[in-house]
Design a protein around this motif. Structure first.
Motif, PDB file in Angstrom:
ATOM      1  N   GLN A  11      44.470  30.505  36.093  1.00 55.81           N
ATOM      2  CA  GLN A  11      45.840  30.925  35.830  1.00 55.81           C
ATOM      3  C   GLN A  11      46.653  29.834  35.152  1.00 55.81           C
ATOM      4  O   GLN A  11      47.801  30.060  34.763  1.00 55.81           O
ATOM      5  CB  GLN A  11      46.533  31.319  37.135  1.00 55.81           C
ATOM      6  CG  GLN A  11      46.829  30.145  38.065  1.00 55.81           C
ATOM      7  CD  GLN A  11      47.226  30.569  39.459  1.00 55.81           C
ATOM      8  OE1 GLN A  11      46.459  31.198  40.166  1.00 55.81           O
ATOM      9  NE2 GLN A  11      48.452  30.220  39.858  1.00 55.81           N
ATOM     10  N   GLU A  34      51.649  38.315  41.215  1.00 52.98           N
ATOM     11  CA  GLU A  34      52.925  38.429  40.522  1.00 52.98           C
ATOM     12  C   GLU A  34      54.043  38.710  41.528  1.00 52.98           C
ATOM     13  O   GLU A  34      53.818  39.310  42.577  1.00 52.98           O
ATOM     14  CB  GLU A  34      52.864  39.559  39.492  1.00 52.98           C
ATOM     15  CG  GLU A  34      51.993  39.246  38.294  1.00 52.98           C
ATOM     16  CD  GLU A  34      52.531  38.085  37.468  1.00 52.98           C
ATOM     17  OE1 GLU A  34      53.657  38.192  36.942  1.00 52.98           O
ATOM     18  OE2 GLU A  34      51.825  37.056  37.359  1.00 52.98           O
ATOM     19  N   LYS A  49      49.313  36.396  36.553  1.00 49.86           N
ATOM     20  CA  LYS A  49      48.986  36.188  35.140  1.00 49.86           C
ATOM     21  C   LYS A  49      48.886  34.693  34.833  1.00 49.86           C
ATOM     22  O   LYS A  49      49.395  33.848  35.563  1.00 49.86           O
ATOM     23  CB  LYS A  49      50.050  36.830  34.249  1.00 49.86           C
ATOM     24  CG  LYS A  49      50.158  38.339  34.372  1.00 49.86           C
ATOM     25  CD  LYS A  49      51.216  38.870  33.415  1.00 49.86           C
ATOM     26  CE  LYS A  49      51.312  40.392  33.490  1.00 49.86           C
ATOM     27  NZ  LYS A  49      51.807  40.868  34.788  1.00 49.86           N
ATOM     28  N   LYS A  50      48.253  34.385  33.727  1.00 57.28           N
ATOM     29  CA  LYS A  50      48.098  32.990  33.318  1.00 57.28           C
ATOM     30  C   LYS A  50      49.441  32.447  32.830  1.00 57.28           C
ATOM     31  O   LYS A  50      50.209  33.133  32.170  1.00 57.28           O
ATOM     32  CB  LYS A  50      47.060  32.870  32.204  1.00 57.28           C
ATOM     33  CG  LYS A  50      46.732  31.429  31.833  1.00 57.28           C
ATOM     34  CD  LYS A  50      45.557  31.345  30.879  1.00 57.28           C
ATOM     35  CE  LYS A  50      45.215  29.881  30.577  1.00 57.28           C
ATOM     36  NZ  LYS A  50      44.021  29.765  29.700  1.00 57.28           N
TER      37      LYS A  50
END
Length: 546
Positions: A11, A34, A49-50
């Motif tokens: 991530q 998230e 998410k990255k």
């Protein structure tokens, strides 16, 4: 490659820090999913998410939005992060203690346990999880269930958060030097309950190798009970907003699966929702959660036959109920009378004594007995106690409060905890700064670390063997201390509700009127009091509160 405070994950990079006093590393507020806001408010957690650049993980993460005991709203909505601690060494594949914080699944946060001292003393890793609280952690109203996937329809969002955190750990802990295949899930109070509930869940199969429950107990709620009480709690908001004219109409509307209800729940200000059940105070009837939906948790609850059979350590304290005596409305509203040593004082001692016997059994021996018939893993029971003689590790605490709910964390963390309410129980700096207390801290930590490594807790420095629990031996270890040293032993429990009822009925330390008040208004509706309420014919206290 040597380890350091800058860790590269899928991530993105996360920057931790060195805690110089203990020579440990920490990474705080690392996202495992998230942020659960907007359309994600009542959804299963979404994989994180990255991120670009380096994420600063050197400060405590904000807590999830909550209403404190003093009715203050703090925190932010949808915080799904974790805190990671470990020794500042190159050692890899360390055993990992996963910590689920307490607070009735309504309050507190991951930073209530700062793991520097524990990791230094035990040469292990600690990961503390933040998860959705209150109406965001547990909400199964029909409108949220309609067209939802079965897992989401369960309403057990806090458990789904923990499951996602464990999945994240399986994928990422090796980068921090932890062993993702040696996870011991633990928690205090509601976190302990959540940990034990996971033993029944097929979703958590093979996700952890051991469980430690600090003052947890076995509690699961029927889904329909949760729905009715959520609707009753929210109904006045619906009337207040002009959607319905009466409370009864509002309840019926909230119990429907109309799209308008879902839209309302998704958009209502979080600050209006979190205070609605904040008066629960260890009364499951006020804030019912852990729904036996048949997907996340089995419909038959702890009567199931298919457990995640891992070694389990059930830890309780001898004076569990004194904290809740001080918070109970009857005692809290009359604290000015406490020092008079009169009837009010004797009522408190009466309530503390018998409430603690029930609550201790609920967390320890009673939980072991309920698990045992269908459980295939080893079960161990431990009691934290304070002696009451002049050489007690803390005579002040022993005489006035005993080993109250949560005090165990003073010893397993090695730190003075900050969450205790300054009411009857007053955390006095230096109270446990004795050789005996330090020895007890060391031995508690060593015992837990041995359990994390081997699946068997130890009795450090004792010649006795700590046997696994069976109905025949009812064994429990006792961890105590005087001012000079820890005192560890094994005893056989002799508690029974029949004896409790006989002792209460024969007790003349308070008047009969006082006794009936405590039986009907202080003990009733507690999570541990079902046999007691049945015996004394107590009605459900919830209807009086809502």
């Amino acid at each position: 490659m040597s380890l350091d405070t800058l860790i590269e994950l899928k991530q993105g990079k996360v920057q931790g820090f060195l805690h110089e006093e203990t020579n440990t590393w920490a990474w705080k507020g690392v996202p495992y999913a998230e942020k659960a806001v907007g359309e994600l408010r009542f959804k299963a957690p979404v994989a994180v998410k990255k991120h670009e650049g380096i994420l600063d993980c050197t400060q405590d993460a904000v807590w999830n939005i909550q209403c404190t005991p003093r009715k203050t709203i703090i925190g932010e909505e949808g915080i799904l992060t974790l805190d990671i601690y470990r020794p500042a060494t190159d050692e890899k594949m360390l055993p990992v203690l996963v910590y689920i914080h307490g607070g009735n699944n309504q309050t507190h946060g991951s930073s209530t346990w700062k793991g520097h001292k524990f990791c230094q003393k035990t040469n292990t890793m600690l990961v503390s999880i933040s998860y959705r609280l209150g109406p965001f952690g547990f909400n199964n109203l029909p409108a949220l269930q309609k067209d939802a996937e079965p897992v989401e329809a369960s309403g057990n969002f806090a458990l789904l958060d923990t499951l996602q955190a464990l999945k994240w750990m399986k994928e990422n802990l090796e980068a921090f030097g932890g062993d993702p295949n040696n996870l011991t899930v633990s928690g205090i109070s509601s976190g302990g309950r959540d940990s034990l509930a996971m033993l029944t869940s097929p979703l958590f199969k093979d996700m952890f190798q051991k469980v430690i429950s600090f003052s947890g107990g076995l509690t699961i709620t029927r889904p329909e009970k949760g729905q009715k009480r959520l609707a009753a709690a929210y109904a006045h908001l619906v009337v207040e907003d002009g959607i319905k004219e009466s409370i009864e109409e509002a309840k019926a509307w909230l119990l429907s699966d109309a799209p308008e209800v879902k839209n309302y729940l998704l958009n209502i200000d979080a600050k209006r929702l979190v205070p609605l059940m904040s008066a629960a105070q260890i009364r499951m009837s006020v804030y019912p959660h852990l729904y036996s939906d048949g997907v996340v948790l089995p419909k038959e609850g702890f009567a199931c036959t298919n457990y995640n059979n891992v070694p389990v350590l059930l830890i309780t304290a001898e004076g569990e109920f004194s904290l809740f005596c001080s918070r109970d409305k009857y005692f809290h509203d009359n604290l000015d009378k406490f020092e008079e040593q009169g009837e009010f004082y004797r009522e408190f001692i009466f309530a503390k004594k018998y409430g603690s016997l029930m609550y201790q059994d609920f967390n320890g021996q009673g939980a072991a007995a309920k698990l045992y018939p269908n459980y295939k893993g080893d079960i161990f029971v431990n009691v934290c106690r304070f002696g009451h003689d002049e050489n007690s590790v803390s005579k002040y605490y022993a005489d006035r409060n005993d080993a109250f709910h949560g005090i165990i964390m003073e010893f397993v963390t090695g730190e003075q905890m900050s969450a205790f309410p300054p009411e009857i129980i007053v955390p006095v700096p230096g109270t446990f700064d004795t050789k005996g207390a330090d020895d007890l801290k060391d031995k508690y930590m060593q015992s837990l670390a041995d359990f994390m490594r081997t699946g068997k807790p130890s009795l450090p420095g004792s010649q006795e063997e700590w046997p696994a629990w069976t109905p025949e031996n009812r064994a429990e270890s006792v961890f105590d201390a005087d001012r000079e040293k820890a005192i560890l032993s094994v005893r056989r429990d002799t508690f029974s509700f029949e004896k409790l009822f006989a002792d209460i009925d024969a007790d003349t330390s308070i008047s009969e009127a006082s006794k009936q008040k405590i039986i009907k208004e202080v003990f009733n509706g507690r999570w541990f009091s079902a046999p007691f309420d049945e015996h004394y014919g107590n009605e459900d206290c919830w209807e009086k509160l809502y």
